[in-house]
Scaffold this active site. Structure first.
Site, PDB file in Angstrom:
ATOM      1  N   GLU A 162       3.103  31.461   1.247  1.00 42.01           N
ATOM      2  CA  GLU A 162       2.506  30.190   0.861  1.00 42.01           C
ATOM      3  C   GLU A 162       1.876  30.275  -0.535  1.00 42.01           C
ATOM      4  OE1 GLU A 162      -0.231  29.112   3.970  1.00 42.01           O
ATOM      5  OE2 GLU A 162       1.344  29.023   5.484  1.00 42.01           O
ATOM      6  N   ARG A 210       0.849  -1.184   0.000  1.00 37.64           N
ATOM      7  CA  ARG A 210       0.000   0.000   0.000  1.00 37.64           C
ATOM      8  C   ARG A 210       0.886   1.237   0.000  1.00 37.64           C
ATOM      9  NH1 ARG A 210      -3.357  -3.002  -1.299  1.00 37.64           N
ATOM     10  NH2 ARG A 210      -5.374  -3.411  -0.357  1.00 37.64           N
ATOM     11  N   GLU A 211       0.448   2.251  -0.741  1.00 37.77           N
ATOM     12  CA  GLU A 211       1.115   3.547  -0.707  1.00 37.77           C
ATOM     13  C   GLU A 211       0.335   4.464   0.221  1.00 37.77           C
ATOM     14  OE1 GLU A 211       0.149   2.230  -3.814  1.00 37.77           O
ATOM     15  OE2 GLU A 211       2.098   1.274  -4.078  1.00 37.77           O
ATOM     16  N   ARG A 265      -6.653  25.872  -6.864  1.00 37.23           N
ATOM     17  CA  ARG A 265      -6.311  24.556  -6.328  1.00 37.23           C
ATOM     18  C   ARG A 265      -5.835  23.667  -7.461  1.00 37.23           C
ATOM     19  NH1 ARG A 265      -5.327  25.170  -1.162  1.00 37.23           N
ATOM     20  NH2 ARG A 265      -7.150  25.449   0.136  1.00 37.23           N
ATOM     21  N   SER A 325      -9.555  10.850   2.987  1.00 39.21           N
ATOM     22  CA  SER A 325      -9.332   9.726   2.085  1.00 39.21           C
ATOM     23  C   SER A 325      -8.406   8.727   2.769  1.00 39.21           C
ATOM     24  CB  SER A 325      -8.732  10.232   0.768  1.00 39.21           C
ATOM     25  OG  SER A 325      -8.643   9.195  -0.169  1.00 39.21           O
ATOM     26  N   PRO A 326      -8.921   8.008   3.785  1.00 39.63           N
ATOM     27  CA  PRO A 326      -8.070   7.168   4.617  1.00 39.63           C
ATOM     28  C   PRO A 326      -7.470   5.949   3.920  1.00 39.63           C
ATOM     29  CG  PRO A 326     -10.364   6.828   5.188  1.00 39.63           C
ATOM     30  CD  PRO A 326     -10.327   7.958   4.202  1.00 39.63           C
ATOM     31  N   GLY A 327      -7.886   5.666   2.702  1.00 39.30           N
ATOM     32  CA  GLY A 327      -7.302   4.555   1.965  1.00 39.30           C
ATOM     33  C   GLY A 327      -5.852   4.806   1.581  1.00 39.30           C
ATOM     34  N   ALA A 361      -9.538  27.014   5.553  1.00 39.61           N
ATOM     35  CA  ALA A 361      -8.838  25.817   6.025  1.00 39.61           C
ATOM     36  C   ALA A 361      -7.341  25.985   5.848  1.00 39.61           C
ATOM     37  CB  ALA A 361      -9.323  24.582   5.272  1.00 39.61           C
ATOM     38  N   GLU A 418      -6.137  30.751  10.629  1.00 45.23           N
ATOM     39  CA  GLU A 418      -6.514  30.674   9.215  1.00 45.23           C
ATOM     40  C   GLU A 418      -7.670  31.615   8.889  1.00 45.23           C
ATOM     41  OE1 GLU A 418      -5.115  29.235   6.631  1.00 45.23           O
ATOM     42  OE2 GLU A 418      -3.535  28.211   7.739  1.00 45.23           O
TER      43      GLU A 418
END
Length: 153
Positions: free
Chosen positions: A149, A38-39, A66, A120-122, A83, A99
């Site tokens: 930034e 897994r990456e 973005r 996206s916890p995968g 955010a 922020e």
């Protein structure tokens, strides 16, 4: 004890880092599963705040460029809630206050926790804290962001 890591390889180190793991984990049956690769993209945790003016009955949002949707053919300037990343040693609440000032020039009068989640916890390590920030939006507007930034908000 629930996860065995046989190997970890750094694939990329930059604004984000990417690691490849060879691992196996304990299944619900109690047995260890098969070895798999897994990456994981590692990113700092983030704090996000929906700025809400109760008296004016409106929310304050920001618009900025973005890179995420670059391949989709969709607009690259997204309308978002405020955010940003949590600095090392900083509390998520403090990042929300910082922020809001940096991105929208809004001073939060009261901060209400909503939830925490992994987007996206995968494969992404980033955890985000979501808040509602009560603000006075009567004088909101203008261009903001942190030039160091490369923000143009």
């Amino acid at each position: 004890k629930d996860v065995e890591i046989a190997a970890k390889e750094t694939l990329y180190q930059g604004h984000y880092s990417c690691h490849k793991y060879k691992l196996r984990y304990k299944l619900f049956s109690g047995q260890l599963g098969a070895w798999l690769e897994r990456e994981q993209i590692q990113a700092r945790d983030a704090s996000a705040v929906l700025l809400y003016d109760y008296h004016q009955q409106r929310v304050v949002m920001v618009e900025q460029f973005r890179v995420g949707p670059l391949q989709s053919g969709q607009a690259l300037w997204l309308l978002e809630i405020v955010a940003g990343y949590i600095d090392p040693g900083e509390l998520p609440q403090a990042a929300a206050y910082r922020e809001a000032l940096e991105e929208a020039d809004c001073r939060i009068q009261h901060l209400i926790p909503i939830c925490q989640y992994y987007g996206s916890p995968g494969g992404l390590s980033e955890k985000t804290w979501i808040y509602c920030g009560l603000v006075d939006s009567r004088f909101v507007g203008g261009l903001h962001g942190n030039p160091s930034e490369h923000e143009d908000i």
